[in-house]
Design a protein around this motif. Structure first.
Motif, mmCIF file in Angstrom:
data_model
loop_
_atom_site.group_PDB
_atom_site.id
_atom_site.type_symbol
_atom_site.label_atom_id
_atom_site.label_comp_id
_atom_site.label_asym_id
_atom_site.label_seq_id
_atom_site.Cartn_x
_atom_site.Cartn_y
_atom_site.Cartn_z
ATOM 1 N N MET A 117 1.781 -6.172 2.371
ATOM 2 C CA MET A 117 2.455 -6.376 1.091
ATOM 3 C C MET A 117 2.420 -7.844 0.667
ATOM 4 S SD MET A 117 3.348 -3.373 0.299
ATOM 5 C CE MET A 117 4.769 -3.055 -0.702
ATOM 6 N N SER A 118 2.325 -8.752 1.663
ATOM 7 C CA SER A 118 2.304 -10.167 1.304
ATOM 8 C C SER A 118 1.060 -10.511 0.492
ATOM 9 C CB SER A 118 2.358 -11.038 2.563
ATOM 10 O OG SER A 118 1.100 -11.036 3.218
ATOM 11 N N GLN A 119 0.050 -9.658 0.582
ATOM 12 C CA GLN A 119 -1.203 -9.937 -0.108
ATOM 13 C C GLN A 119 -1.264 -9.282 -1.484
ATOM 14 O OE1 GLN A 119 -3.404 -12.171 1.297
ATOM 15 N NE2 GLN A 119 -1.584 -12.311 2.565
ATOM 16 N N ILE A 120 -0.181 -8.636 -1.874
ATOM 17 C CA ILE A 120 -0.226 -7.898 -3.137
ATOM 18 C C ILE A 120 0.602 -8.592 -4.187
ATOM 19 C CG2 ILE A 120 0.577 -5.775 -4.209
ATOM 20 C CD1 ILE A 120 -0.466 -4.449 -1.635
ATOM 21 N N TRP A 121 -0.022 -8.782 -5.341
ATOM 22 C CA TRP A 121 0.698 -9.383 -6.452
ATOM 23 C C TRP A 121 1.192 -8.271 -7.355
ATOM 24 C CZ3 TRP A 121 -4.143 -12.778 -6.622
ATOM 25 C CH2 TRP A 121 -3.992 -13.842 -5.724
ATOM 26 N N GLY A 122 2.435 -8.254 -7.643
ATOM 27 C CA GLY A 122 2.967 -7.211 -8.517
ATOM 28 C C GLY A 122 3.857 -6.280 -7.739
ATOM 29 N N ASP A 123 4.634 -5.486 -8.471
ATOM 30 C CA ASP A 123 5.655 -4.663 -7.823
ATOM 31 C C ASP A 123 5.241 -3.225 -7.682
ATOM 32 O OD1 ASP A 123 7.225 -6.911 -7.926
ATOM 33 O OD2 ASP A 123 7.885 -6.433 -9.962
ATOM 34 N N ASP A 124 4.270 -2.792 -8.460
ATOM 35 C CA ASP A 124 3.979 -1.375 -8.540
ATOM 36 C C ASP A 124 3.207 -0.920 -7.308
ATOM 37 O OD1 ASP A 124 3.554 1.172 -9.253
ATOM 38 O OD2 ASP A 124 1.977 0.719 -10.735
ATOM 39 N N VAL A 125 3.888 -0.869 -6.165
ATOM 40 C CA VAL A 125 3.216 -0.500 -4.924
ATOM 41 C C VAL A 125 4.110 0.435 -4.127
ATOM 42 C CG1 VAL A 125 2.413 -1.353 -2.714
ATOM 43 C CG2 VAL A 125 1.932 -2.649 -4.782
ATOM 44 N N ASN A 126 3.476 1.449 -3.580
ATOM 45 C CA ASN A 126 4.229 2.387 -2.776
ATOM 46 C C ASN A 126 3.535 2.549 -1.427
ATOM 47 O OD1 ASN A 126 5.897 4.316 -1.859
ATOM 48 N ND2 ASN A 126 5.458 5.826 -3.474
ATOM 49 N N PHE A 127 4.166 2.078 -0.348
ATOM 50 C CA PHE A 127 3.562 2.084 0.991
ATOM 51 C C PHE A 127 4.388 3.031 1.844
ATOM 52 C CE2 PHE A 127 1.159 -0.539 4.185
ATOM 53 C CZ PHE A 127 1.707 0.020 5.340
ATOM 54 N N GLY A 178 -0.736 -1.837 -8.307
ATOM 55 C CA GLY A 178 -0.778 -3.172 -7.694
ATOM 56 C C GLY A 178 -1.762 -3.281 -6.558
ATOM 57 N N ILE A 179 -2.221 -2.134 -6.044
ATOM 58 C CA ILE A 179 -3.123 -2.183 -4.891
ATOM 59 C C ILE A 179 -4.564 -2.247 -5.356
ATOM 60 C CG2 ILE A 179 -3.878 -0.950 -2.834
ATOM 61 C CD1 ILE A 179 -1.062 0.252 -2.771
ATOM 62 N N ARG A 180 -5.163 -3.411 -5.141
ATOM 63 C CA ARG A 180 -6.530 -3.608 -5.611
ATOM 64 C C ARG A 180 -7.511 -3.685 -4.463
ATOM 65 N NH1 ARG A 180 -6.734 -5.222 -10.810
ATOM 66 N NH2 ARG A 180 -4.671 -5.145 -11.759
ATOM 67 N N SER A 181 -6.989 -3.983 -3.300
ATOM 68 C CA SER A 181 -7.891 -4.163 -2.170
ATOM 69 C C SER A 181 -7.130 -3.927 -0.875
ATOM 70 C CB SER A 181 -8.462 -5.588 -2.196
ATOM 71 O OG SER A 181 -9.060 -5.877 -0.954
ATOM 72 N N LEU A 182 -7.831 -3.492 0.151
ATOM 73 C CA LEU A 182 -7.197 -3.310 1.454
ATOM 74 C C LEU A 182 -7.295 -4.595 2.270
ATOM 75 C CD1 LEU A 182 -8.534 0.238 2.388
ATOM 76 C CD2 LEU A 182 -6.401 -0.365 1.252
ATOM 77 N N LEU A 183 -8.061 -5.558 1.754
ATOM 78 C CA LEU A 183 -8.237 -6.819 2.465
ATOM 79 C C LEU A 183 -7.287 -7.865 1.890
ATOM 80 C CD1 LEU A 183 -12.130 -6.985 2.559
ATOM 81 C CD2 LEU A 183 -10.578 -6.156 4.321
ATOM 82 N N SER A 184 -7.330 -9.028 2.489
ATOM 83 C CA SER A 184 -6.512 -10.123 1.990
ATOM 84 C C SER A 184 -7.320 -10.900 0.952
ATOM 85 C CB SER A 184 -6.174 -11.043 3.156
ATOM 86 O OG SER A 184 -5.819 -12.309 2.663
ATOM 87 N N HIS A 185 -6.616 -11.628 0.090
ATOM 88 C CA HIS A 185 -7.357 -12.510 -0.812
ATOM 89 C C HIS A 185 -7.537 -13.883 -0.186
ATOM 90 C CE1 HIS A 185 -3.030 -12.659 -1.939
ATOM 91 N NE2 HIS A 185 -3.251 -13.926 -1.681
#
Lengths: 200, 658
Positions: B539-549, B564-571
């Motif tokens: 979650m630390s790698q995700i920008w934005g709130d619209d995420v459900n884990f 909000g989930i654009r990638s499974l990797l880190s930026h």
């Protein structure tokens, strides 16, 4: 193979031969980006400048045979600026007649009257050509030097003092001087070579 | 600051273009221009500075290849060379062109020019001859390791040539170039010969060589091809048959030169020749030379062809064995030599093994296993340090930088292959870097990181305090410096979780966390739940709130939904390249409605069997062929039929209409 490695003709001379396609392509590779840049500076839009660049190159190709170089180096650039200016003028006229037919199109391009004068253009070309050639030459010789040497030289171009260069790159003062002068010498040779090839 | 920037560029370009006027002024000195050099070649009138070397009838120039925009060496015959020489001259080029090997000079082109006769072009090596290097290596400060290393690479080149049926026949230090960056290149194949082919011209050629000083530096009465001191007896004797062993003899002479500082036979040219023909080389007993090397020399330099090594590789193997401390083929080793060498190679181990016989009696063999493993690791680490130290001899600052870079191989790039081992290796290399440059902040920082990752908090704290570093890492090191560690040297898991969760507050700690979890997972024996840590890190790698884990432990299903989930990797630039999700054993992954685009990012999710990518931005399903997904769920019309047809047979596609 015969005499392949020892031709005496310069690129400009070889490009005059309509059957020497590779010479012409080499010639284009040296000049195309330069011509486009000049045209863009004349406030022509990017899409139009592509067409005009091709137009200019075609015109050079057609007229190169008639161009005689002599000891006067500036002559080729004068010749080039005439061609560029004429092609741009032609383009503007075409556009205007087109515009007259379709009245409702908004005018936002350069008017013929506002076009840069021949002598001003020559000046611009002179200045930019020098930059173009020296950049190209630096690029060519960079391959033969370590990154540090080129770095030193470029920093000195930006006006950084030797002492500071030495400190920043962790070099001795004397090696800064040596590296710089090696690049300088080689650059002068390469520029001279390109001038010879492209202008004579 | 765009204005400053463009101002700076203007100064830059203005100063640069001044060189145009410079060049124009100086172009009166046209002989300096490459194009004029060439023209002058045509005019048969060139400046001496373009000439690189002249040997016999051959001249080598530095030229500029315009097509490729590089400098080359061009060889041609001297003015007035008889046409009879054209063929043998070009043969050198043709022969060398057969040999495409990093330790053999590269020939680019050869041909015949109607004015100048034949020419060929080769790569231009900046560096110096091996002979020069040998001269510089006085006996007091001789770097034998380096010389032997160069020698082995000469052998590589010759072994390759022999495999192509080509003999060199004029091997000597002067014909070996050592490049600026340590490249070893065998040159001057002018006397070379294709095995088994009788040269049409060889008769003529030999005849021609009766003229002294013709093609190469052959200055003798004539019948000789090669260089006295390095050439084999069969090259001196009339009708001698040349074979691989002729080159092996020359290699032997070079090795002799390396070890003894001179060629095997000394004296005037005629004396040398006589001694060569007369017989075997003698190495006085007074010379301090190990039995291994002594035998290699004698075998390579045997007068009798049959007594020499049968191929270059055998000789090479013997030298490598010597370097590693094994017996050499040339030694004719008996069991005592072998045992002696074995003991010498493994002195430490031998002693240890004897000692541990006692422990064996106590009934545990487990220790030995661990011992061996750690010995291996220490050895590997030592080897890494040794090679690193040897390679970077000259400048301290470069050495330190190289070492830090080398440590990153372990602490960054190869880390995840074996976290513990790479932690250990990285620390070894960093220690060496700090030995050379004790105040290197970069090395110290990496060191602190590695201590921290391996949960050695007192030491990471020490280094960080030394750096006056006030990061989360420092705070955490301080907090855990006195915490008790378990048998594996790890924090109690609840504390470890605390530690990770605090780090995960800062998105830039991603790579640190990734390595910490990998290390912990490799070491920790008890079974623990990394889920909250993985979730927080992800979650630390995700920008934005619209995420459900949502992760369901029993079904091993992870549902990751939201725009909000654009990638499974880190930026982050620094990361393993595999998703942090691999620390969960995910079997089912539901990405519905996320913005995931690249299925390559599933790399590392080894247990994944079911994947739902409905309403995602995935463009290609092809990466799935690399993984073990068995069931793929997609929307009707999401992919073209041709795309799905390319999927491997084991992937079952379930299509849902929206």
């Amino acid at each position: 193979m015969k005499g392949d490695w020892q031709t005496r003709q310069t690129l400009l001379q070889r490009a005059k031969d309509p059957s020497d396609e590779s010479a012409w392509l080499d010639f284009v590779s040296y000049y195309e980006s330069f011509i486009r840049m000049i045209i863009l500076k004349m406030n022509i839009s990017a899409s139009e400048s592509d067409d005009i660049t091709q137009d200019v190159l075609l015109s050079i190709w057609k007229n190169l045979k008639g161009f005689e170089s002599d000891s006067n180096r500036a002559k080729f650039r004068t010749w080039l600026s005439t061609i560029v200016r004429n092609r741009v003028l032609n383009h503007i006229r075409d556009r205007q007649s087109h515009h007259n037919r379709m009245k409702n199109v908004k005018k936002e391009w350069v008017e013929e009257g506002k076009l840069i004068s021949q002598s001003e253009l020559e000046e611009v070309i002179e200045k930019d050509w020098k930059r173009h050639i020296t950049k190209l030459a630096l690029n060519n010789i960079s391959k033969h030097f370590s990154g540090v040497a080129v770095n030193v030289f470029e920093m000195s171009l930006r006006g950084v003092e030797n002492k500071q260069i030495a400190a920043e790159l962790n070099l001795a003062d004397s090696s800064v001087r040596t590296l710089k002068s090696r690049v300088q010498q080689s650059l002068v040779k390469e520029v001279a070579h390109l001038i010879q090839e492209l202008e004579a | 600051m765009p204005d400053d920037k463009s101002m700076e560029d203007e100064t830059y370009l203005d100063s640069l273009s001044e060189y145009y006027d410079f060049a124009q002024d100086s172009s009166t000195h046209r002989e300096e221009l490459p194009i004029y050099k060439k023209a002058r070649i045509k005019d048969r009138n060139y400046k001496a500075d373009t000439l690189l070397a002249r040997g016999g009838m051959k001249e080598v120039y530095k030229v500029y290849d315009e097509k490729m925009g590089r400098h080359l060496a061009l060889a041609r015959l001297q003015e007035g060379a008889p046409e009879l020489l054209y063929e043998p001259f070009l043969r050198e080029a043709a022969l060398t062109a057969l040999l495409d090997h990093p330790n053999i000079i590269t020939v680019f082109d050869y041909g015949l020019d109607d004015v100048e006769g034949p020419f060929f072009t080769m790569e231009l090596k900046t560096g110096h001859g091996f002979d020069q290097l040998l001269k510089d290596q006085t006996s007091e400060k001789r770097d034998l390791k380096r010389l032997l290393d160069i020698f082995l690479r000469i052998c590589d080149g010759i072994a390759f040539a022999h495999s192509r049926q080509v003999l060199h026949l004029d091997l000597k230090p002067a014909n070996i170039q050592i490049g600026q960056y340590g490249e070893v290149v065998v040159c001057d194949w002018g006397l070379g010969k294709v095995m088994g082919k009788s040269d049409i011209n060889s008769e003529n050629f030999d005849q021609l060589l009766i003229n002294p000083d013709l093609l190469n530096e052959v200055t003798l009465s004539g019948k000789i091809r090669g260089t006295p001191g390095y050439m084999a007896p069969e090259q001196i004797l009339k009708g001698g048959e040349k074979s691989k062993q002729t080159d092996i003899y020359a290699l032997g002479s070079i090795l002799y030169h390396i070890l003894m500082g001179k060629t095997p036979h000394q004296g005037s040219t005629d004396e040398i020749l006589n001694k060569t023909v007369e017989g075997d080389v003698v190495i006085p007993d007074s010379v301090r030379l190990s039995l291994g090397l002594r035998s290699i020399l004698l075998k390579a330099l045997a007068k009798d062809i049959e007594m020499r090594y049968s191929c270059v590789e055998d000789m090479q193997k013997d030298i490598e064995n010597y370097i590693r401390g094994y017996s050499t083929l040339a030694e004719n080793p008996n069991i005592f030599t072998e045992l002696n060498l074995f003991y010498r190679r493994h002195a430490l181990v031998c002693q240890m093994v004897l000692g541990f016989v006692f422990i064996f009696t106590l009934g545990t063999s487990l220790f030995l296993y661990h011992l061996e493993q750690s010995r291996q690791e220490t050895k590997e680490a030592r080897e890494v340090v040794e090679t690193v130290t040897e390679v970077l001899v000259e400048k301290k600052q470069w050495r330190e930088m190289e070492l830090v870079a080398r440590s990153k191989n372990h602490s960054h790039y190869q880390y995840f292959q074996n976290p513990k081992k790479n932690t250990y290796l990285a620390l070894e290399v960093l220690e060496e870097a700090l030995r050379i440059k004790p105040n290197s902040n970069e090395a110290k920082y990496h060191q602190a990181e590695m201590f921290f990752i391996s949960q050695d908090f007192p030491r990471s704290l020490g280094v960080l305090q030394d750096l006056s570093n006030r990061s989360t890492m420092e705070k955490l090191s301080r907090r855990f410096q006195n915490a008790s560690l378990n048998k594996e040297g790890l924090l109690e898991f609840s504390l470890f979780s605390d530690c990770i969760l605090q780090l995960a507050d800062n998105e830039w700690n991603y790579f640190l966390i990734e390595r910490m979890i990998a290390y912990d997972q490799q070491q920790r024996r008890e079974s623990v739940d990394y889920k909250p840590l993985v979730k927080a890190t992800f979650m630390s790698q995700i920008w934005g709130d619209d995420v459900n884990f949502k992760y369901d432990e029993t079904t091993k299903s992870l549902s990751l939904q939201g725009q909000g989930i654009r990638s499974l990797l880190s930026h982050n630039k620094e990361q393993s390249g595999e998703s942090i999700l691999r620390f969960l054993d995910i079997v089912r992954l539901d990405l519905r409605g996320s913005k995931i685009q690249q299925l390559d990012e599933l790399e590392g999710l080894l247990k994944l069997r079911e994947l739902d990518i409905r309403n995602t931005s995935v463009k290609s399903v092809l990466p799935l062929n690399r993984f073990h997904v068995l069931n793929l769920i997609i929307n009707d019309g999401q992919f073209k039929k041709e795309q799905l047809d390319e999927l491997e047979g084991w992937i079952e596609v379930s299509v849902f209409s929206e």
